[in-house]
Design an enzyme around this catalytic site. Structure first.
Site, PDB file in Angstrom:
ATOM      1  N   ARG A 101       0.878  -1.187   0.000  1.00 23.71           N
ATOM      2  CA  ARG A 101       0.000   0.000   0.000  1.00 23.71           C
ATOM      3  C   ARG A 101       0.902   1.220   0.000  1.00 23.71           C
ATOM      4  O   ARG A 101       1.721   1.396   0.905  1.00 23.71           O
ATOM      5  CB  ARG A 101      -0.921   0.009   1.219  1.00 23.71           C
ATOM      6  CG  ARG A 101      -1.658   1.324   1.410  1.00 23.71           C
ATOM      7  CD  ARG A 101      -2.745   1.265   2.461  1.00 23.71           C
ATOM      8  NE  ARG A 101      -3.881   0.509   1.987  1.00 23.71           N
ATOM      9  CZ  ARG A 101      -5.084   0.519   2.567  1.00 23.71           C
ATOM     10  NH1 ARG A 101      -5.298   1.237   3.653  1.00 23.71           N
ATOM     11  NH2 ARG A 101      -6.081  -0.198   2.075  1.00 23.71           N
ATOM     12  N   HIS A 128      -7.597   0.765  -6.158  1.00 23.93           N
ATOM     13  CA  HIS A 128      -7.708  -0.131  -4.998  1.00 23.93           C
ATOM     14  C   HIS A 128      -8.269  -1.475  -5.492  1.00 23.93           C
ATOM     15  O   HIS A 128      -9.395  -1.852  -5.173  1.00 23.93           O
ATOM     16  CB  HIS A 128      -8.612   0.496  -3.933  1.00 23.93           C
ATOM     17  CG  HIS A 128      -8.506  -0.129  -2.583  1.00 23.93           C
ATOM     18  ND1 HIS A 128      -7.647  -1.175  -2.302  1.00 23.93           N
ATOM     19  CD2 HIS A 128      -9.147   0.150  -1.415  1.00 23.93           C
ATOM     20  CE1 HIS A 128      -7.786  -1.498  -1.025  1.00 23.93           C
ATOM     21  NE2 HIS A 128      -8.675  -0.718  -0.470  1.00 23.93           N
ATOM     22  N   GLN A 131      -9.826  -4.276  -3.218  1.00 28.52           N
ATOM     23  CA  GLN A 131     -11.165  -3.922  -2.736  1.00 28.52           C
ATOM     24  C   GLN A 131     -12.228  -4.329  -3.755  1.00 28.52           C
ATOM     25  O   GLN A 131     -13.288  -4.857  -3.413  1.00 28.52           O
ATOM     26  CB  GLN A 131     -11.228  -2.408  -2.489  1.00 28.52           C
ATOM     27  CG  GLN A 131     -12.581  -1.934  -1.996  1.00 28.52           C
ATOM     28  CD  GLN A 131     -12.871  -2.447  -0.595  1.00 28.52           C
ATOM     29  OE1 GLN A 131     -12.086  -2.272   0.305  1.00 28.52           O
ATOM     30  NE2 GLN A 131     -14.017  -3.102  -0.427  1.00 28.52           N
ATOM     31  N   CYS A 264     -16.393   0.769   1.086  1.00 31.26           N
ATOM     32  CA  CYS A 264     -15.187   0.002   1.391  1.00 31.26           C
ATOM     33  C   CYS A 264     -14.766   0.117   2.847  1.00 31.26           C
ATOM     34  O   CYS A 264     -14.024  -0.732   3.344  1.00 31.26           O
ATOM     35  CB  CYS A 264     -14.045   0.432   0.475  1.00 31.26           C
ATOM     36  SG  CYS A 264     -13.517   2.140   0.739  1.00 31.26           S
ATOM     37  N   ARG A 292     -13.008  -9.261   1.610  1.00 30.57           N
ATOM     38  CA  ARG A 292     -11.594  -8.926   1.372  1.00 30.57           C
ATOM     39  C   ARG A 292     -10.720 -10.150   1.631  1.00 30.57           C
ATOM     40  O   ARG A 292      -9.795 -10.455   0.876  1.00 30.57           O
ATOM     41  CB  ARG A 292     -11.151  -7.770   2.287  1.00 30.57           C
ATOM     42  CG  ARG A 292     -11.812  -6.430   2.033  1.00 30.57           C
ATOM     43  CD  ARG A 292     -11.401  -5.839   0.704  1.00 30.57           C
ATOM     44  NE  ARG A 292      -9.968  -5.678   0.576  1.00 30.57           N
ATOM     45  CZ  ARG A 292      -9.262  -4.645   1.031  1.00 30.57           C
ATOM     46  NH1 ARG A 292      -9.886  -3.639   1.609  1.00 30.57           N
ATOM     47  NH2 ARG A 292      -7.953  -4.586   0.859  1.00 30.57           N
TER      48      ARG A 292
HETATM   49  N1  NVA Z   1     -10.265   6.373  -1.030  1.00 27.56           N
HETATM   50  C1  NVA Z   1      -9.859   5.953   0.304  1.00 27.56           C
HETATM   51  C2  NVA Z   1     -10.042   4.480   0.461  1.00 27.56           C
HETATM   52  C3  NVA Z   1      -9.687   3.961   1.830  1.00 27.56           C
HETATM   53  C4  NVA Z   1      -9.835   2.468   1.922  1.00 27.56           C
HETATM   54  C5  NVA Z   1      -8.417   6.370   0.550  1.00 27.56           C
HETATM   55  O1  NVA Z   1      -7.589   6.245  -0.363  1.00 27.56           O
HETATM   56  O2  NVA Z   1      -8.118   6.824   1.662  1.00 27.56           O
HETATM   57  N1   CP Z   2     -11.214  -0.701   2.709  1.00 33.48           N
HETATM   58  C1   CP Z   2      -9.914  -0.636   3.119  1.00 33.48           C
HETATM   59  O1   CP Z   2      -8.976  -0.775   2.344  1.00 33.48           O
HETATM   60  O2   CP Z   2      -9.769  -0.451   4.456  1.00 33.48           O
HETATM   61  P1   CP Z   2      -8.396  -0.176   5.200  1.00 33.48           P
HETATM   62  O3   CP Z   2      -7.910   1.169   4.778  1.00 33.48           O
HETATM   63  O4   CP Z   2      -8.767  -0.221   6.667  1.00 33.48           O
HETATM   64  O5   CP Z   2      -7.426  -1.266   4.835  1.00 33.48           O
END
Ligand code: NVA
Ligand code: CP
Length: 308
Positions: A101, A128, A131, A264, A292
């Site tokens: 990530r 993502h 997800q 999500c 997930r």
């Molecule tokens: N769009 C959000 C998704 C978090 C799972 C972010 O990137 O923070």
């Molecule tokens: N939906 C998701 O990716 O959650 P986290 O940011 O908690 O991993």
């Protein structure tokens, strides 16, 4: 050839379907699959915060018989400027796969281009895709399939979730509509790629401004935070322009009567979604969060098999 999963369209429609089929089998018989027995290790690296991704990969790798190495990169040289190419090369000597990530998509692309094991995108600024595998599994379970179903994503249409809905939804043969205010529209290159994919799957893609137009008749309505990680101090008003995009009872009145709602998580309750919707009968959000785990186990298994 090493198979990476950096973007949703790194799996073609047949491959995406195969992964989702495997995820369903793994969900039905949770501890029956141990392709990482050895145990083989998987590095799971975070440049940004996480709850679901972190725990679901950790648990999922263990359930596959493997050894998860979950690391916050701030405590490593990776988080203080070590060459991404060197990190990709070195980690490949230790582990069976790398899950990352991070911020820019260029960062994960650089790791992948030097890794000799599969690299999986666990969220970047652009996409993502893990997800979306969970979301599509959830749609299959609740809607009986994905082909021809209408999926509306409303909110920040310029963010990673919007881009992944466009690509993964088109790959799954869905009619994808994303809607966001002016200035928060998807990357036109992503829309063009999704349109091309949709031509081959019987799906379709539309980028809209009007949330009601997006949601009209939708089988699935999805949303996400209006402020993604890293955007907290970008100086933009991330509340006022988004108010018409809140997923609430009034907006859902325009959707199909048996619509399901996805988010999500984490949710900013009272902003992009109301408590009544998130906790109500149309919400599939907690099935989505569970999925997930199953989807990522299947993805890891698939990529490792396909790479050998
Ligand atoms: N769009 C959000 C998704 C978090 C799972 C972010 O990137 O923070
Ligand atoms: N939906 C998701 O990716 O959650 P986290 O940011 O908690 O991993």
């Amino acid at each position: 050839m090493i198979r990476h999963f950096l973007r949703d369209d790194d799996l073609n429609p047949a491959e995406q379907s195969t992964v989702l089929d495997l995820a369903a089998r793994m969900k039905a018989d949770r501890f029956a699959y141990t392709p990482l027995a050895g145990p083989r290790s998987v590095a799971v690296l975070f440049d940004k915060q996480s709850l679901r991704t972190r725990i679901s990969f950790d648990a999922g790798i263990a359930e596959l018989g493997g050894h998860p190495l979950v690391v916050d990169t701030q405590v490593t040289h990776f988080g203080r400027g070590e060459s991404l190419a060197d990190a990709g090369r070195v980690l490949s000597r230790y582990v069976a796969a790398i899950v990352l990530r991070t911020h820019g998509d260029d960062r994960i692309a650089e790791v992948a281009s030097h890794a000799t094991v599969p690299v999986i995108n666990a969220l970047t600024d652009g996409y993502h895709p893990c997800q979306l595998l969970a979301d599509l599994l959830t749609v299959r379970e609740h809607c009986g399939g994905t082909q021809g179903r209408i999926l509306a994503y409303v909110g920040d249409a310029a963010n990673n979730l919007s881009h992944s809905y466009l690509l993964a939804g088109a790959t799954a043969g869905m009619h994808v509509r994303v809607a966001g205010p002016a200035g928060f529209q998807p990357d036109p290159d992503v829309v063009a790629r999704a349109e091309k994919i949709a031509l081959g799957t019987g799906g379709s893609v539309r980028a809209l401004v009007d949330p009601v137009e997006a949601v009209r008749g939708a089988d699935v309505v999805a949303t996400d935070t209006w402020t993604s990680m890293g955007q907290e101090d970008d100086g933009l008003d991330r509340i006022t322009p988004f108010l018409p995009y809140q997923v609430n009872d009034a907006l859902l009145a325009h959707a199909a009567t048996d619509v399901i709602v996805l988010h999500c998580l984490p949710a900013h309750r009272g902003e992009e979604i109301t408590d009544e919707v998130l906790d109500g009968p149309r919400s599939a959000v907690f099935d989505q969060a569970e999925n997930r785990l199953h989807a990522q186990k299947a993805l890891l298994t698939y990529l490792l098999e396909a790479s050998t």
